[in-house]
Design an enzyme around this catalytic site. Structure first.
Site, PDB file in Angstrom:
ATOM      1  N   TYR A  12       0.837  -1.211   0.000  1.00 46.78           N
ATOM      2  CA  TYR A  12       0.000   0.000   0.000  1.00 46.78           C
ATOM      3  C   TYR A  12       0.871   1.262   0.000  1.00 46.78           C
ATOM      4  O   TYR A  12       0.371   2.364  -0.182  1.00 46.78           O
ATOM      5  CB  TYR A  12      -0.943   0.035   1.205  1.00 46.78           C
ATOM      6  N   HIS A  46       0.609 -11.632   2.341  1.00 43.81           N
ATOM      7  CA  HIS A  46      -0.432 -10.899   1.602  1.00 43.81           C
ATOM      8  C   HIS A  46      -1.208 -11.792   0.633  1.00 43.81           C
ATOM      9  O   HIS A  46      -2.402 -11.670   0.477  1.00 43.81           O
ATOM     10  CB  HIS A  46       0.200  -9.729   0.853  1.00 43.81           C
TER      11      HIS A  46
HETATM   12  N1  LIG Z   1      -5.656  -8.567   1.592  1.00 42.69           N
HETATM   13  C1  LIG Z   1      -5.979  -8.091   0.400  1.00 42.69           C
HETATM   14  O1  LIG Z   1      -5.623  -8.643  -0.636  1.00 42.69           O
HETATM   15  C2  LIG Z   1      -6.820  -6.850   0.335  1.00 42.69           C
HETATM   16  C3  LIG Z   1      -7.413  -6.473  -0.872  1.00 42.69           C
HETATM   17  C4  LIG Z   1      -8.198  -5.325  -0.887  1.00 42.69           C
HETATM   18  C5  LIG Z   1      -8.372  -4.567   0.267  1.00 42.69           C
HETATM   19  N2  LIG Z   1      -7.755  -4.951   1.429  1.00 42.69           N
HETATM   20  C6  LIG Z   1      -7.942  -4.175   2.694  1.00 42.69           C
HETATM   21  O2  LIG Z   1      -9.339  -4.052   2.935  1.00 42.69           O
HETATM   22  C7  LIG Z   1      -9.653  -2.672   3.116  1.00 42.69           C
HETATM   23  C8  LIG Z   1     -11.087  -2.391   2.711  1.00 42.69           C
HETATM   24  O3  LIG Z   1     -11.320  -2.830   1.390  1.00 42.69           O
HETATM   25  P1  LIG Z   1     -11.741  -1.848   0.199  1.00 42.69           P
HETATM   26  O4  LIG Z   1     -11.209  -0.484   0.462  1.00 42.69           O
HETATM   27  O5  LIG Z   1     -11.372  -2.542  -1.058  1.00 42.69           O
HETATM   28  O6  LIG Z   1     -13.325  -1.881   0.220  1.00 42.69           O
HETATM   29  P2  LIG Z   1     -14.492  -1.346   1.170  1.00 42.69           P
HETATM   30  O7  LIG Z   1     -13.964  -0.933   2.495  1.00 42.69           O
HETATM   31  O8  LIG Z   1     -15.564  -2.361   1.102  1.00 42.69           O
HETATM   32  O9  LIG Z   1     -15.020  -0.082   0.372  1.00 42.69           O
HETATM   33  C9  LIG Z   1     -14.335   1.131   0.357  1.00 42.69           C
HETATM   34  C10 LIG Z   1     -15.132   2.068  -0.528  1.00 42.69           C
HETATM   35  O10 LIG Z   1     -16.433   2.270   0.028  1.00 42.69           O
HETATM   36  C11 LIG Z   1     -16.666   3.635   0.293  1.00 42.69           C
HETATM   37  N3  LIG Z   1     -17.374   3.701   1.573  1.00 42.69           N
HETATM   38  C12 LIG Z   1     -16.870   3.466   2.803  1.00 42.69           C
HETATM   39  N4  LIG Z   1     -17.819   3.591   3.746  1.00 42.69           N
HETATM   40  C13 LIG Z   1     -18.973   3.913   3.096  1.00 42.69           C
HETATM   41  C14 LIG Z   1     -20.294   4.178   3.519  1.00 42.69           C
HETATM   42  N5  LIG Z   1     -20.614   4.148   4.818  1.00 42.69           N
HETATM   43  N6  LIG Z   1     -21.225   4.478   2.579  1.00 42.69           N
HETATM   44  C15 LIG Z   1     -20.884   4.520   1.273  1.00 42.69           C
HETATM   45  N7  LIG Z   1     -19.646   4.275   0.800  1.00 42.69           N
HETATM   46  C16 LIG Z   1     -18.699   3.971   1.712  1.00 42.69           C
HETATM   47  C17 LIG Z   1     -15.299   4.288   0.344  1.00 42.69           C
HETATM   48  O11 LIG Z   1     -15.353   5.612  -0.122  1.00 42.69           O
HETATM   49  P3  LIG Z   1     -14.846   6.893   0.771  1.00 42.69           P
HETATM   50  O12 LIG Z   1     -13.420   6.624   1.163  1.00 42.69           O
HETATM   51  O13 LIG Z   1     -15.008   8.037  -0.161  1.00 42.69           O
HETATM   52  O14 LIG Z   1     -15.778   6.953   1.951  1.00 42.69           O
HETATM   53  C18 LIG Z   1     -14.501   3.427  -0.626  1.00 42.69           C
HETATM   54  O15 LIG Z   1     -14.683   3.878  -1.965  1.00 42.69           O
HETATM   55  C19 LIG Z   1      -8.583  -1.942   2.303  1.00 42.69           C
HETATM   56  O16 LIG Z   1      -8.483  -0.586   2.662  1.00 42.69           O
HETATM   57  C20 LIG Z   1      -7.368  -2.764   2.653  1.00 42.69           C
HETATM   58  O17 LIG Z   1      -6.875  -2.385   3.930  1.00 42.69           O
HETATM   59  C21 LIG Z   1      -6.997  -6.081   1.476  1.00 42.69           C
END
Ligand SMILES: NC(=O)c1ccc[n+]([C@@H]2O[C@H](COP(=O)([O-])OP(=O)(O)OC[C@H]3O[C@@H](n4cnc5c(N)ncnc54)[C@H](OP(=O)(O)O)[C@@H]3O)[C@@H](O)[C@H]2O)c1
Length: 277
Positions: A49, A107
């Site tokens: 990241y 990861h």
């Molecule tokens: N291990 C892996 O391979 C892997 C892969 C992907 C992700 N991850 C981890 O998982 C975390 C979360 O996953 P993600 O970021 O892909 O998906 P997520 O948390 O499901 O979705 C994030 C998105 O949703 C929006 N959002 C957040 N809260 C909201 C709400 N209450 N209402 C409407 N929209 C909302 C955010 O926009 P805003 O920021 O504009 O609010 C952002 O665009 C990542 O940050 C990372 O740490 C790990």
């Protein structure tokens, strides 16, 4: 206060956390500082990241004692050789300016290289030496899990996998339950395919006077998963944490799980999964 679970190594993990991808730069520091201020204690970062410095800076600015935080990082697929894994983890700690990680994950298994068993042995030794407290994996299948457990006798505490209403991971949750592994959910809201307008979600939101995102995150908690939603918006950070004051009924949980689609894969389409990782 966010409740906690006890992991299979006896340590605790908060029942929800804050995802930090792709928060970077001064805006990233501000977003993570705001999340800590809002009450998040579990912070999810990774070498890939490229924001471990920002997360470390946010921890300093927050003024929250180190022992009250639960910091997770992840070893990239290109650092799976034993010595590389040790060096990579030391570099993560330097960037975060911390003495230890609460949780360190592989990861992804990077199966074409096939060195994830070596990486796992390095994590076992890093835990022995106190640089990391708990160790786990991410994006592992049953086969990958079985191999590292058979080789070392050490079961990961956590497998962090893509999990949301369109991809509820029924089979992997069953595997985790059998092995005593806690499921952590990435893209817990569904990110680009967030099912905010699905009747199962909207109806439950109306019934409990909460938002669709709160319903989805509550569903995660009631499945026993640890969701790590990312938001750069303070209002959403607050809402995403405010999921412990209501209970979904069993039929509401089932209706949301039934949104799962047959075309789900263990690896999602996220940039997190490029080959060079
Ligand atoms: N291990 C892996 O391979 C892997 C892969 C992907 C992700 N991850 C981890 O998982 C975390 C979360 O996953 P993600 O970021 O892909 O998906 P997520 O948390 O499901 O979705 C994030 C998105 O949703 C929006 N959002 C957040 N809260 C909201 C709400 N209450 N209402 C409407 N929209 C909302 C955010 O926009 P805003 O920021 O504009 O609010 C952002 O665009 C990542 O940050 C990372 O740490 C790990």
């Amino acid at each position: 206060m966010v409740p906690t679970y006890t992991l299979n190594d006896g340590r605790s993990i908060p029942a929800t956390g804050f995802g930090t991808y792709p928060l970077r730069g001064e805006e990233g520091v501000a977003a993570v500082t705001s999340a800590i201020d809002t009450g998040y204690r579990l912070l999810d970062t990774a070498v890939n990241y490229e924001n471990e410095r920002e997360v470390g800076e946010a921890i300093k600015r927050s003024g929250v004692p180190r022992e009250d935080l639960f910091v997770t990082s992840k070893l990239p697929g290109r650092h799976h050789g034993y010595d590389d894994a040790i060096a990579s983890t030391r570099e993560s700690l330097e960037r975060l300016d911390l003495d230890y990680l609460d949780l360190h994950l592989i990861h992804w298994p990077n199966p074409s290289v096939g060195k994830y068993g070596e990486a796992w042995r390095a994590l076992v030794d890093l835990r022995r030496d106190g640089l990391v407290r708990s160790i786990g994996v991410s994006n592992f299948t049953q086969e990958h899990l079985t191999r590292i457990i058979d080789e070392t006798g050490v079961t990961p505490t956590v497998n962090q996998i893509e999990l949301h209403p369109f991809f509820p991971q029924v089979e992997m949750r069953r595997v985790h339950d059998e092995l005593g592994i806690r499921t952590e959910s990435w893209s817990p809201l569904g990110k680009r395919q967030a099912p905010f307008t699905e009747p199962a979600v909207v109806d439950a939101a109306k019934a409990h006077d909460v938002s669709p995102s709160q319903v989805i995150l509550r569903w995660q908690v009631q499945l026993g998963c640890v969701p790590i939603p990312k938001s750069s918006t303070r209002d959403r950070q607050v809402a995403n944490l405010d999921i412990f004051g209501f209970d979904l009924a069993a039929d509401e949980v089932e209706a949301i799980t039934a949104l799962g689609r047959a075309d789900g894969r263990l690896f999602g389409g996220d940039p997190d999964h490029h080959e060079e990782m």
